[in-house]
Structures are given as C-alpha cells and as structure tokens.
Design a protein around this motif. Sequence first.
Motif, PDB file in Angstrom:
ATOM      1  N   ASN A 100       0.832  -1.190   0.000  1.00  0.00           N
ATOM      2  CA  ASN A 100       0.000   0.000   0.000  1.00  0.00           C
ATOM      3  C   ASN A 100       0.873   1.248   0.000  1.00  0.00           C
ATOM      4  OD1 ASN A 100       0.909   0.341   2.615  1.00  0.00           O
ATOM      5  ND2 ASN A 100      -0.916  -0.532   3.545  1.00  0.00           N
ATOM      6  N   LYS A 101       0.253   2.414  -0.002  1.00  0.00           N
ATOM      7  CA  LYS A 101       1.016   3.660  -0.065  1.00  0.00           C
ATOM      8  C   LYS A 101       1.837   3.903   1.194  1.00  0.00           C
ATOM      9  CE  LYS A 101      -1.695   6.094  -3.464  1.00  0.00           C
ATOM     10  NZ  LYS A 101      -2.392   7.304  -3.815  1.00  0.00           N
ATOM     11  N   GLY A 102       1.407   3.344   2.304  1.00  0.00           N
ATOM     12  CA  GLY A 102       2.163   3.496   3.545  1.00  0.00           C
ATOM     13  C   GLY A 102       3.549   2.900   3.416  1.00  0.00           C
ATOM     14  N   THR A 103       3.635   1.727   2.789  1.00  0.00           N
ATOM     15  CA  THR A 103       4.926   1.080   2.590  1.00  0.00           C
ATOM     16  C   THR A 103       5.829   1.940   1.714  1.00  0.00           C
ATOM     17  OG1 THR A 103       3.857  -1.069   2.737  1.00  0.00           O
ATOM     18  CG2 THR A 103       6.059  -1.030   1.794  1.00  0.00           C
ATOM     19  N   SER A 104       5.296   2.449   0.617  1.00  0.00           N
ATOM     20  CA  SER A 104       6.123   3.268  -0.270  1.00  0.00           C
ATOM     21  C   SER A 104       6.527   4.571   0.402  1.00  0.00           C
ATOM     22  CB  SER A 104       5.401   3.534  -1.592  1.00  0.00           C
ATOM     23  OG  SER A 104       4.220   4.264  -1.380  1.00  0.00           O
ATOM     24  N   THR A 105       5.691   5.095   1.295  1.00  0.00           N
ATOM     25  CA  THR A 105       6.047   6.307   2.036  1.00  0.00           C
ATOM     26  C   THR A 105       7.256   6.039   2.927  1.00  0.00           C
ATOM     27  OG1 THR A 105       3.746   7.024   2.027  1.00  0.00           O
ATOM     28  CG2 THR A 105       5.190   8.066   3.638  1.00  0.00           C
ATOM     29  N   PHE A 106       7.276   4.881   3.590  1.00  0.00           N
ATOM     30  CA  PHE A 106       8.429   4.521   4.415  1.00  0.00           C
ATOM     31  C   PHE A 106       9.687   4.392   3.559  1.00  0.00           C
ATOM     32  CE2 PHE A 106       5.263   2.769   7.515  1.00  0.00           C
ATOM     33  CZ  PHE A 106       5.620   3.584   8.572  1.00  0.00           C
ATOM     34  N   VAL A 107       9.559   3.784   2.408  1.00  0.00           N
ATOM     35  CA  VAL A 107      10.708   3.600   1.522  1.00  0.00           C
ATOM     36  C   VAL A 107      11.248   4.955   1.078  1.00  0.00           C
ATOM     37  CG1 VAL A 107      11.472   2.684  -0.701  1.00  0.00           C
ATOM     38  CG2 VAL A 107       9.952   1.327   0.735  1.00  0.00           C
ATOM     39  N   ILE A 108      10.370   5.847   0.643  1.00  0.00           N
ATOM     40  CA  ILE A 108      10.798   7.174   0.194  1.00  0.00           C
ATOM     41  C   ILE A 108      11.464   7.922   1.339  1.00  0.00           C
ATOM     42  CG2 ILE A 108       9.955   9.437  -0.595  1.00  0.00           C
ATOM     43  CD1 ILE A 108      10.049   7.324  -2.786  1.00  0.00           C
ATOM     44  N   ASN A 109      10.892   7.835   2.527  1.00  0.00           N
ATOM     45  CA  ASN A 109      11.493   8.501   3.685  1.00  0.00           C
ATOM     46  C   ASN A 109      12.884   7.955   3.974  1.00  0.00           C
ATOM     47  OD1 ASN A 109       9.270  10.138   4.024  1.00  0.00           O
ATOM     48  ND2 ASN A 109       8.331   8.850   5.603  1.00  0.00           N
ATOM     49  N   ASP A 110      13.045   6.623   3.882  1.00  0.00           N
ATOM     50  CA  ASP A 110      14.358   6.016   4.108  1.00  0.00           C
ATOM     51  C   ASP A 110      15.365   6.458   3.054  1.00  0.00           C
ATOM     52  OD1 ASP A 110      13.396   4.740   6.329  1.00  0.00           O
ATOM     53  OD2 ASP A 110      13.227   2.757   5.393  1.00  0.00           O
ATOM     54  N   ILE A 111      14.927   6.553   1.807  1.00  0.00           N
ATOM     55  CA  ILE A 111      15.822   7.002   0.728  1.00  0.00           C
ATOM     56  C   ILE A 111      16.245   8.439   0.972  1.00  0.00           C
ATOM     57  CG2 ILE A 111      15.943   7.553  -1.735  1.00  0.00           C
ATOM     58  CD1 ILE A 111      14.135   5.085  -2.222  1.00  0.00           C
ATOM     59  N   ASN A 112      15.290   9.303   1.298  1.00  0.00           N
ATOM     60  CA  ASN A 112      15.624  10.713   1.551  1.00  0.00           C
ATOM     61  C   ASN A 112      16.558  10.855   2.743  1.00  0.00           C
ATOM     62  OD1 ASN A 112      14.155  11.750  -0.604  1.00  0.00           O
ATOM     63  ND2 ASN A 112      12.271  11.878   0.585  1.00  0.00           N
ATOM     64  N   GLU A 113      16.345  10.058   3.775  1.00  0.00           N
ATOM     65  CA  GLU A 113      17.217  10.103   4.947  1.00  0.00           C
ATOM     66  C   GLU A 113      18.629   9.628   4.582  1.00  0.00           C
ATOM     67  OE1 GLU A 113      17.466   8.020   9.341  1.00  0.00           O
ATOM     68  OE2 GLU A 113      15.488   8.291   8.423  1.00  0.00           O
ATOM     69  N   ALA A 114      18.717   8.577   3.781  1.00  0.00           N
ATOM     70  CA  ALA A 114      20.029   8.073   3.359  1.00  0.00           C
ATOM     71  C   ALA A 114      20.759   9.125   2.530  1.00  0.00           C
ATOM     72  CB  ALA A 114      19.857   6.781   2.561  1.00  0.00           C
ATOM     73  N   ILE A 115      20.044   9.799   1.646  1.00  0.00           N
ATOM     74  CA  ILE A 115      20.665  10.852   0.838  1.00  0.00           C
ATOM     75  C   ILE A 115      21.145  11.984   1.742  1.00  0.00           C
ATOM     76  CG2 ILE A 115      20.201  12.638  -0.896  1.00  0.00           C
ATOM     77  CD1 ILE A 115      18.395  10.577  -2.314  1.00  0.00           C
TER      78      ILE A 115
END
Length: 171
Positions: A100-115
């Motif tokens: 669901n969109k919640g999962t993709s939101t976590f992924v995007i947040n993790d990517i932005n944090e890693a960057i």
Amino acid sequence: MTAVEYSNQVQNIAQSLWPAAFKLTRDSDDAKDLVQETMLKALTNRTKFKAGTNLKAWLYTIMRNTFINNYNKITKRSSHIDSTEYLQYLNTDENYITQNKGTSTFVINDINEAIAHLSEEHRTPFMLYYVGYKYLEIAEKLKIPIGTVKNRIHIARKELKEMLKVYQQSA
C-alpha cells in the motif's frame, strides 16, 4: 522495373532472409514460414515498392513487421486466463500480499534520509545527476574535473546501496 525483374530479385534475396528469420523465431520451421509469408507479401504488394530503393531492406522490414504482428496475435490470444481454477486462492492471505502507499512512504522517507546522510561533496553531484544534469554539466557547474564528478557519484551510489541494503531483493 517489370514484374518479372522484381520477382527475380525478390527470389534472389529470399535465401539471405532466412538467418534473420531464424534469429527472430528461433525455430527452423517457423523461420521458413516467416520467409515464405514475407515473400508472399512482397509479391502481392509489388506496386508499393519504390524502384531505386533498397529491396533487401524493404523485405527485411516486411519480415520484421510480419513477425511482430504474428507475435502480438499469439500473445493476445494466449493472454486469456481461465480464472475458475484460481478461485480457491480468493480468500487466502498467505498467497498474495499487496503493498500500500504506507509502505512506499516509508521507503521514500528512508531514501531521503540516506541521501541526507551523504557528505555534501558526494550528495551535490549525485543530486545534480539525479535531476538530469550530464557529467560535463555538473563538472562545469561545480568547477571540478569530470573524473571527480564520476567518482563522487559512484561513491554516493555505493554508500546509498549500503545504507539501503535492507531493500535489496534476495535471489
């Protein structure tokens, strides 16, 4: 060009079409059928050929298009799925898990944090490349050598891959 001359030229080229047909079909009999169908179309549509152009290229185009059309017909015909045998899976949770969109939101947040955790010297060229700048444009913009730009982007990718390894698919 007369009909006889055209037919002779088409027949002379026919043998050279077979290797390409075999490469497309990966089957000897299907390749022969494809060449035969190409010859039939070429002879039927003789009036559409423009004299002075490359006959061999025209025949290859006919053959490629014929192959693509046949392939599309086959895949459309075989894409019908009889769902009756899959009704048993309708109410089982363990076989199908949807994201669901919640999962993709976590992924995007993790990517932005890693960057954000990248050093500034690696993050800047990486983000410029990410938004569409070419290596040379980045080098000019940051006033550094192009090799340095490539190296910093490479290091940024490597660090991001390490930080986000939790998302890597296991084979």
